[in-house]
Design a protein around this motif. Structure first.
Motif, short mmCIF file in Angstrom:
data_model
loop_
_atom_site.label_atom_id
_atom_site.label_comp_id
_atom_site.label_asym_id
_atom_site.label_seq_id
_atom_site.Cartn_x
_atom_site.Cartn_y
_atom_site.Cartn_z
N GLU A 53 -15.83 47.33 23.97
CA GLU A 53 -14.71 47.31 23.05
C GLU A 53 -13.77 46.13 23.28
O GLU A 53 -12.76 46.02 22.64
N LEU B 178 -12.07 42.77 22.93
CA LEU B 178 -11.95 41.73 21.90
C LEU B 178 -11.52 40.42 22.53
O LEU B 178 -10.67 40.40 23.42
N TYR C 181 -9.88 54.81 24.26
CA TYR C 181 -9.71 53.48 24.84
C TYR C 181 -8.27 53.00 24.68
O TYR C 181 -7.67 53.15 23.62
N TYR D 37 -5.60 49.50 25.94
CA TYR D 37 -5.65 48.11 26.39
C TYR D 37 -4.23 47.57 26.59
O TYR D 37 -3.30 47.98 25.89
N TYR E 40 -2.49 43.70 26.54
CA TYR E 40 -2.64 42.27 26.29
C TYR E 40 -1.32 41.57 26.57
O TYR E 40 -0.27 42.15 26.49
N LEU F 139 -6.54 39.74 27.25
CA LEU F 139 -6.66 41.08 27.78
C LEU F 139 -6.33 41.11 29.28
O LEU F 139 -6.92 40.36 30.07
N TYR G 87 -7.82 47.29 30.82
CA TYR G 87 -8.10 48.26 29.79
C TYR G 87 -8.62 49.55 30.43
O TYR G 87 -8.90 49.59 31.64
N LYS H 50 -10.57 45.71 34.80
CA LYS H 50 -9.91 44.42 34.67
C LYS H 50 -10.34 43.71 33.40
O LYS H 50 -11.50 43.77 33.00
#
Lengths: 113, 115
Positions: free
Chosen positions: A99, A101, B31, B33, B35, B45, B48, B57
């Motif tokens: 997943e 990106l 999920y 994340y 950023y 990123l 996550y 990582k």
């Protein structure tokens, strides 16, 4: 090493005309591509996507074209409207349970009334 | 349905201070994340999570730690802030990768300045 590149930091287009935003990638493993739109002081929002098995995907005024041999995709907005003024990010991923990106640096689109 | 929320919206730290950024989502996404966005760099990123209790990582993890103790929350910690960590931080979430087409939903961002 920038795997997803948007070489135009900014673009100005007259209202009603076509806006074309470009994106190039270097990683041949990428097989799914997305465009996100971002207004100031807000998070990015999903706009449109395309799988590598297609060369075109259309959603209303927005069309994304993919040229796998050239590792190039483009976003067309027709007709452009003042509300389309935003930063557009191209993103890519490979679709094997992954997943993550990888984003481009963004293009600031300004629609001139 | 608030989507993805981030706390705080703004913060100014001195070098060496610590802080935690909180991300919460109410979409039952697996999920999550973190950023960071810097001028001319796009979104990169940091870390996550693919589910409660898991972390991994990303591209730029150094100087950050994360925890996912509850499915709806994802915390980003800076143990000893540095000026290089001045940035806008975005949290995002998505459903499982079963179809491979699930998009990520982003929070509004946290603007952090480290002096």
């Amino acid at each position: 090493d920038q795997q997803v590149k948007q070489n135009s930091p900014s673009l100005s287009v007259q209202e009603g005309r076509i806006s074309i935003l470009n994106c190039d990638y270097t990683n041949s493993m990428f097989d799914y591509f997305l465009w996100y739109k971002k207004y100031p002081a807000e998070g990015p929002t999903f706009l449109i996507s395309i799988s590598s098995i297609k060369d075109k995907n259309e959603d209303g005024r927005f069309t994304v074209f993919l040229n796998k041999s050239a590792k190039h995709l483009s976003l067309h907005i027709v007709p452009s409207q003042p509300g389309d003024s935003a930063v557009y990010f191209c993103a890519a991923k490979w679709d094997f349970g992954n997943e993550k990106l990888t984003f481009g640096t963004g293009t600031r689109l300004t629609i001139i009334p | 349905n608030a989507g993805v929320t981030q706390t705080p919206k703004f913060r100014v730290l001195k070098t060496g201070q610590s802080m935690t950024l909180l991300c919460a989502q109410d979409m039952n996404h697996e999920y999550m994340y973190w950023y960071r966005q810097d001028p001319g760099m796009g979104l990169r990123l940091i870390h996550y999570s693919v589910g409660e209790g898991t972390t991994a990582k990303g591209e730029v993890p150094d100087g950050y730690n994360v925890s996912r103790l509850k499915k709806q929350n994802f915390l980003l910690g800076l143990e000893s802030a540095a000026p290089s960590q001045t940035s806008v931080y975005f949290c995002a979430s998505s459903q499982t990768h079963s179809t491979g087409t699930d998009t990520q939903y982003f929070g509004p961002g946290t603007r952090l300045t480290v002096l």
